[in-house]
Design an enzyme around this catalytic site. Structure first.
Site, mmCIF file in Angstrom:
data_model
loop_
_atom_site.group_PDB
_atom_site.id
_atom_site.type_symbol
_atom_site.label_atom_id
_atom_site.label_comp_id
_atom_site.label_asym_id
_atom_site.label_seq_id
_atom_site.Cartn_x
_atom_site.Cartn_y
_atom_site.Cartn_z
ATOM 1 C CB SER A 82 2.851 2.425 4.776
ATOM 2 O OG SER A 82 3.882 1.921 5.604
ATOM 3 C CE1 TYR B 285 6.380 0.305 0.133
ATOM 4 C CE2 TYR B 285 6.944 1.132 2.315
ATOM 5 C CZ TYR B 285 6.081 0.448 1.483
ATOM 6 O OH TYR B 285 4.927 -0.081 1.993
#
Length: 304
Positions: free
Chosen positions: A122, A146
């Site tokens: 990501s 995250y």
């Protein structure tokens, strides 16, 4: 590619990737935690139930993954805990899925002799940088659970080429949007739903944060482009950004949705950037264009 396993194939991006593979005549299986009858899926919404074999299991179960990899030559690893707030509330659970799950899958792929593996990282793995756009050579500087889970999985995956000769590459995509996204906490699907329902979309910020948006069919094509180039040493063990080629402020995005949906203006409830989120994020996709021949085809208003 003859038979492909897509982890997270029932999910939003995974389902569009399954569709792109099936349209190219590839035999496709998805591997997900939830079974096909437990909740709605983008896979079902796209009418792919009969074209994709749905397998159920846990990413941390190597024996189950090994069975799923039987006769598979290529793997796209998209399954993850993707909700930032969920990982913030339960970091151990997020790391179990995103880090241990990735490591377990890589081990299973190595032992099965899989020919190519593409792992979804990501742009959040970069963390906050003063210099933008993100380039693949930037340090990964996560500051939230995250982000850290994606950065750890990213580093693990890329190590499997120089260490074990597993042909693997990592993708760092911008914010993906498009039809079938059932996560209505995300900016685009919530704003689109608001426009359809005739209500003003709500902004948790003042509209100034900057984001990069990638249409979901462009994202699927980017995965395929990377996989198709994994026979080359300048792709194996590498990371590749993909985005929409220009950043937009959150307010610009929502106003574009409002124009298409009848002229509704957003309701701004926040000040600055929401706590825990990176203020400005967008990527340079030069590397994937040069090495894999991919560029986005769908602009923001066309995609919406």
């Amino acid at each position: 590619m003859r038979r492909v396993l897509v982890t997270g194939g029932r999910g939003f991006v995974g389902a569009w990737l399954c569709r792109a593979l099936a349209e190219r005549g590839v035999e496709v299986a998805s591997f997900d935690r939830r079974g096909p009858h437990e909740r709605p899926s983008t896979l079902a919404m796209l009418g792919l139930d009969s074209r994709v074999e749905e397998l159920t299991g846990e990413l941390t179960d190597e024996a189950g993954l090994t069975r799923a990899l039987a006769a598979v030559d290529s793997v796209f690893h998209l399954a993850a805990e993707t909700i930032v707030a969920t990982v913030q509330a339960d970091p151990a659970g997020g790391f179990e899925t995103n880090v241990r799950g990735t490591w377990t899958l890589l081990e299973a792929c190595r032992r099965a002799g899989v020919e190519r593996v593409v792992v979804a990282s990501s742009d959040k793995a970069y963390g906050a940088h003063d210099e933008l756009p993100y380039r693949e050579g930037f340090a990964l500087r996560p500051t939230a659970p995250y982000e850290a889970s994606k950065a750890a999985a990213d580093l693990l995956a890329r190590s499997y080429w120089p260490s074990f000769g597993l042909p693997v590459a990592v993708t760092r995509f911008a914010n993906v949007y498009g039809g079938g996204d059932l996560n209505f906490s995300r900016l685009v699907p919530e704003a689109v739903c608001a426009a359809i329902e005739g209500r003003r979309p709500v902004l948790r910020s003042d509209g100034s944060p900057v984001r990069d948006l990638l249409f979901v069919e462009d994202a699927a094509d980017a995965y395929l482009a990377v996989a198709g180039a994994l026979d080359r040493d300048d792709v194996r063990g590498e990371a590749f950004n993909a985005g929409g080629e220009r950043p937009y402020s959150v307010r610009e995005i929502v106003e574009a949705i409002g124009r298409i949906g009848g002229g509704l203006q957003p309701e701004i409830r926040g000040e600055g950037n929401p706590a825990g989120e990176i203020d400005r994020q967008y990527v340079d996709a030069t590397k994937i264009a040069e090495r894999c021949g991919w560029r986005p085809q769908v602009g923001l208003e066309e995609g919406i």
